[in-house]
Write a protein that holds these residues in place. Sequence first.
Motif, PDB file in Angstrom:
ATOM      1  N   ALA A 175       3.942  -2.391 -17.862  1.00 48.10           N
ATOM      2  CA  ALA A 175       3.084  -1.846 -16.570  1.00 48.10           C
ATOM      3  C   ALA A 175       2.074  -2.783 -16.443  1.00 48.10           C
ATOM      4  O   ALA A 175       1.624  -3.428 -15.642  1.00 48.10           O
ATOM      5  CB  ALA A 175       2.648  -0.452 -16.395  1.00 48.10           C
ATOM      6  N   LYS A 176       1.183  -2.840 -17.647  1.00 50.64           N
ATOM      7  CA  LYS A 176      -0.126  -3.853 -17.566  1.00 50.64           C
ATOM      8  C   LYS A 176       0.430  -5.216 -17.801  1.00 50.64           C
ATOM      9  O   LYS A 176      -0.375  -6.031 -16.858  1.00 50.64           O
ATOM     10  CB  LYS A 176      -0.590  -3.758 -19.196  1.00 50.64           C
ATOM     11  N   THR A 177       1.499  -5.825 -18.101  1.00 53.60           N
ATOM     12  CA  THR A 177       1.946  -7.064 -17.954  1.00 53.60           C
ATOM     13  C   THR A 177       2.405  -7.340 -16.572  1.00 53.60           C
ATOM     14  O   THR A 177       2.252  -8.380 -15.991  1.00 53.60           O
ATOM     15  CB  THR A 177       3.468  -7.209 -18.694  1.00 53.60           C
ATOM     16  N   GLY A 178       2.818  -6.264 -15.877  1.00 56.56           N
ATOM     17  CA  GLY A 178       3.240  -6.474 -14.454  1.00 56.56           C
ATOM     18  C   GLY A 178       1.887  -6.312 -13.157  1.00 56.56           C
ATOM     19  O   GLY A 178       1.971  -6.369 -12.222  1.00 56.56           O
ATOM     20  N   ALA A 179       0.872  -5.894 -14.015  1.00 58.05           N
ATOM     21  CA  ALA A 179      -0.359  -5.464 -13.239  1.00 58.05           C
ATOM     22  C   ALA A 179      -0.019  -4.385 -12.351  1.00 58.05           C
ATOM     23  O   ALA A 179      -0.451  -4.469 -10.895  1.00 58.05           O
ATOM     24  CB  ALA A 179      -0.955  -6.613 -12.791  1.00 58.05           C
ATOM     25  N   ILE A 180       0.828  -3.484 -12.652  1.00 58.38           N
ATOM     26  CA  ILE A 180       1.234  -2.451 -11.717  1.00 58.38           C
ATOM     27  C   ILE A 180       0.719  -1.050 -12.523  1.00 58.38           C
ATOM     28  O   ILE A 180       0.530  -1.072 -13.451  1.00 58.38           O
ATOM     29  CB  ILE A 180       2.547  -2.337 -11.199  1.00 58.38           C
ATOM     30  N   PRO A 181       0.588  -0.093 -11.691  1.00 57.51           N
ATOM     31  CA  PRO A 181       0.411   1.393 -12.066  1.00 57.51           C
ATOM     32  C   PRO A 181       1.736   1.945 -12.946  1.00 57.51           C
ATOM     33  O   PRO A 181       2.796   1.753 -12.764  1.00 57.51           O
ATOM     34  CB  PRO A 181       0.046   2.224 -10.983  1.00 57.51           C
ATOM     35  N   PHE A 182       1.481   2.464 -13.901  1.00 56.20           N
ATOM     36  CA  PHE A 182       2.546   3.078 -14.916  1.00 56.20           C
ATOM     37  C   PHE A 182       3.938   3.682 -14.098  1.00 56.20           C
ATOM     38  O   PHE A 182       4.804   3.757 -14.163  1.00 56.20           O
ATOM     39  CB  PHE A 182       2.103   3.888 -15.919  1.00 56.20           C
ATOM     40  N   GLU A 183       3.111   4.450 -12.967  1.00 53.36           N
ATOM     41  CA  GLU A 183       4.113   5.300 -12.324  1.00 53.36           C
ATOM     42  C   GLU A 183       5.027   4.569 -11.379  1.00 53.36           C
ATOM     43  O   GLU A 183       6.079   5.261 -11.146  1.00 53.36           O
ATOM     44  CB  GLU A 183       3.341   6.443 -11.216  1.00 53.36           C
ATOM     45  N   TRP A 184       4.641   3.421 -11.192  1.00 53.82           N
ATOM     46  CA  TRP A 184       5.633   2.482 -10.525  1.00 53.82           C
ATOM     47  C   TRP A 184       6.656   1.839 -11.267  1.00 53.82           C
ATOM     48  O   TRP A 184       7.593   1.213 -10.676  1.00 53.82           O
ATOM     49  CB  TRP A 184       4.794   1.485  -9.628  1.00 53.82           C
ATOM     50  N   LEU A 185       6.778   1.826 -12.464  1.00 54.11           N
ATOM     51  CA  LEU A 185       7.372   0.995 -13.396  1.00 54.11           C
ATOM     52  C   LEU A 185       8.962   1.390 -13.083  1.00 54.11           C
ATOM     53  O   LEU A 185       9.596   0.359 -12.951  1.00 54.11           O
ATOM     54  CB  LEU A 185       7.074   1.181 -14.818  1.00 54.11           C
ATOM     55  N   SER A 186       9.217   2.719 -13.182  1.00 54.11           N
ATOM     56  CA  SER A 186      10.681   2.975 -12.862  1.00 54.11           C
ATOM     57  C   SER A 186      11.270   2.334 -11.850  1.00 54.11           C
ATOM     58  O   SER A 186      12.347   1.943 -11.814  1.00 54.11           O
ATOM     59  CB  SER A 186      10.950   4.273 -12.982  1.00 54.11           C
ATOM     60  N   ASN A 187      10.506   2.285 -10.330  1.00 54.60           N
ATOM     61  CA  ASN A 187      10.957   1.748  -9.402  1.00 54.60           C
ATOM     62  C   ASN A 187      11.283   0.091  -9.599  1.00 54.60           C
ATOM     63  O   ASN A 187      12.254  -0.561  -9.279  1.00 54.60           O
ATOM     64  CB  ASN A 187      10.093   2.146  -8.563  1.00 54.60           C
ATOM     65  N   HIS A 188      10.160  -0.514 -10.217  1.00 55.88           N
ATOM     66  CA  HIS A 188      10.337  -1.962 -10.441  1.00 55.88           C
ATOM     67  C   HIS A 188      11.665  -2.136 -11.406  1.00 55.88           C
ATOM     68  O   HIS A 188      12.354  -3.052 -11.260  1.00 55.88           O
ATOM     69  CB  HIS A 188       9.176  -2.538 -11.042  1.00 55.88           C
ATOM     70  N   MET A 189      11.947  -1.313 -12.365  1.00 54.53           N
ATOM     71  CA  MET A 189      12.838  -1.564 -13.258  1.00 54.53           C
ATOM     72  C   MET A 189      14.036  -1.239 -12.627  1.00 54.53           C
ATOM     73  O   MET A 189      15.319  -2.213 -12.913  1.00 54.53           O
ATOM     74  CB  MET A 189      12.900  -0.555 -14.453  1.00 54.53           C
TER      75      MET A 189
END
Length: 151
Positions: free
Chosen positions: A29-43
């Motif tokens: 999430a830090k690498t993508g500069a996104i909130p951790f809560e959004w990570l699953s959607n990005h994955m």
Amino acid sequence: MSALTEPQQRILDQLVAAQGNWVPGRTLAKTGAIPFEWLSNHMKVIRTHRPDLLIYGQSGRGYRAEHTTAAAVTPVKERPRGLEPTHVTFAKTRAVLDLLPAGAASMVKEVALESGEPVQDVLHRLISYGIEVHNDLVRHGENPLALRRVS
């Protein structure tokens, strides 16, 4: 299909650079500069765009990616023709094991788990093997258990 966004591409690059090792979700999430809560959607989007990668996620460990062939990956919603749903397979297995005494059912389950075969295949193999052993003992005169000859 649109290309991956810049954050998604950075996440993917880090997963590939890890060479199959687990990468914590918060790090991604830090690498993508996104909130951790959004990570699953990005994955989910990354998995859709990269069918040549098997991306695993595990709570407490993060994510990891392995290369595979695109042909080996089948979409989750599709099921090959003739393949039964999992609950039907489990019901059939349970019905077969219910026919056996508890001790024998436990042994058959153990053999099936060790061999990676379905319970029905294990039962067929064990019964065939038992019949062969019985016939060899009776026909060749080595009959320490005094087994009766099959007529």
